[in-house]
Design an enzyme around this catalytic site. Structure first.
Site, PDB file in Angstrom:
ATOM      1  N   ARG A 114      44.630  39.825  56.519  1.00  0.00           N
ATOM      2  CA  ARG A 114      46.067  39.843  56.243  1.00  0.00           C
ATOM      3  C   ARG A 114      46.783  40.981  56.966  1.00  0.00           C
ATOM      4  O   ARG A 114      47.993  40.953  57.161  1.00  0.00           O
ATOM      5  CB  ARG A 114      46.320  39.979  54.742  1.00  0.00           C
ATOM      6  CG  ARG A 114      45.811  38.804  53.910  1.00  0.00           C
ATOM      7  CD  ARG A 114      45.912  39.108  52.419  1.00  0.00           C
ATOM      8  NE  ARG A 114      47.283  39.321  52.025  1.00  0.00           N
ATOM      9  CZ  ARG A 114      48.131  38.332  51.736  1.00  0.00           C
ATOM     10  NH1 ARG A 114      47.739  37.077  51.822  1.00  0.00           N
ATOM     11  NH2 ARG A 114      49.378  38.587  51.366  1.00  0.00           N
ATOM     12  N   ASP A 147      53.441  43.309  50.481  1.00  0.00           N
ATOM     13  CA  ASP A 147      52.379  43.120  49.480  1.00  0.00           C
ATOM     14  C   ASP A 147      52.399  44.262  48.482  1.00  0.00           C
ATOM     15  O   ASP A 147      52.588  45.401  48.871  1.00  0.00           O
ATOM     16  CB  ASP A 147      51.009  43.126  50.179  1.00  0.00           C
ATOM     17  CG  ASP A 147      50.570  41.716  50.571  1.00  0.00           C
ATOM     18  OD1 ASP A 147      51.242  40.767  50.156  1.00  0.00           O
ATOM     19  OD2 ASP A 147      49.582  41.604  51.297  1.00  0.00           O
TER      20      ASP A 147
END
Ligand SMILES: NC(=O)c1ccc(NCc2cccc(O)c2)nc1
Length: 246
Positions: A154, A169
């Protein structure tokens, strides 16, 4: 990023190569994952990769020779420059800072042990770092290796579209995530917070930040100890403390 996973159950890694964000990272070439089975490097009829522990005791231990041959092959597959990591309960517990640092590595070799563990001489001579995904024992290192790859992939630029930026995030900024809502506005009598229904983006940003701070304070206060707070965050925390029921 080039990753080589060493496991006697290579098929397990389909869980990250065939689905979702990590699956797309593979198909788009951001991630190259090779799976290497230590059984390939056995020479006996039963393709033995484990044996009984010296000193007695329950279970079996993974033999050094097949693992070392697999590590050798794995390092070559990832291009020679590789950090060799063993996933085990004895490792340093993985956190977002370690994930971001691992994402900078040119290549990773992930060793997933089974049975009671791995002959110590492999860890001493070939493994750069042991990493744990948490304080619990799994039946093998494969799921831990997949957790690590998913978190690391990610971080690779281009893997997450703009809509899912890794920067947003939770944990990326050291706080827990704020609550999320989607349609319908009223669900079983419970309504979406009014602030989110308006278009005041600055007010929404501040609300979300306050929610993250409040959740972190309540659920994981120790995370706030390690974190520099901006002036705004300090103000919001003061508001939260004042609003807290005595
Ligand atoms: N918490 C974890 O990350 C984790 C990782 C692996 C594991 N089991 C396999 C194993 C067990 C012991 C030694 C060894 O090298 C591998 N269990 C938990």
């Amino acid at each position: 990023m080039r990753v080589a996973a060493i496991s006697i159950f290579p098929e397990m890694f389909r869980a990250i190569t065939d689905y979702g964000v990590s699956g797309r990272a593979v198909s788009e070439g951001h991630l190259v994952l090779d799976c290497i089975n230590p059984r390939t490097f056995t020479h006996d009829r039963h393709r033995t990769v484990d044996d009984r522990p010296y000193g007695g005791g329950p279970g079996m231990v993974m033999k050094a020779e097949p693992l070392e041959a697999a590590i050798d092959e794995a390092v070559e597959r990832v291009g020679g420059e590789a950090k060799v990591i063993c996933l085990s309960p004895q490792g340093r517990v993985l956190d977002q800072a370690m994930v971001e640092s691992l994402a900078e590595e040119p290549g990773l070799v992930l060793l997933s042990g089974r049975y009671e563990g791995i002959d110590e001489r492999v860890l001493e001579s070939w493994v750069d770092e042991e990493i744990s995904i948490g304080d619990y024992v799994l039946s093998g290192g494969e799921l831990a290796a997949m957790v690590l790859v998913d978190a690391v992939v990610r971080q690779i630029p281009g893997v997450l579209g703009h809509s899912q930026s890794a920067v947003e995030d939770s944990f990326a900024d050291g706080l827990l995530d704020c609550p999320h809502y989607t349609r319908p506005e009223a669900h079983r009598g419970s309504r979406v917070p009014e602030v989110l229904l308006g278009g005041d983006h600055e007010r929404i940003r501040r609300w979300r930040l306050k929610q993250s701070l409040q959740r972190t304070l309540i659920r994981r206060p120790e995370l706030l100890q390690e974190r520099e707070l901006t002036a705004e965050e300090q103000r919001l925390l003061a508001e939260i403390e004042n609003e807290r029921p005595d």
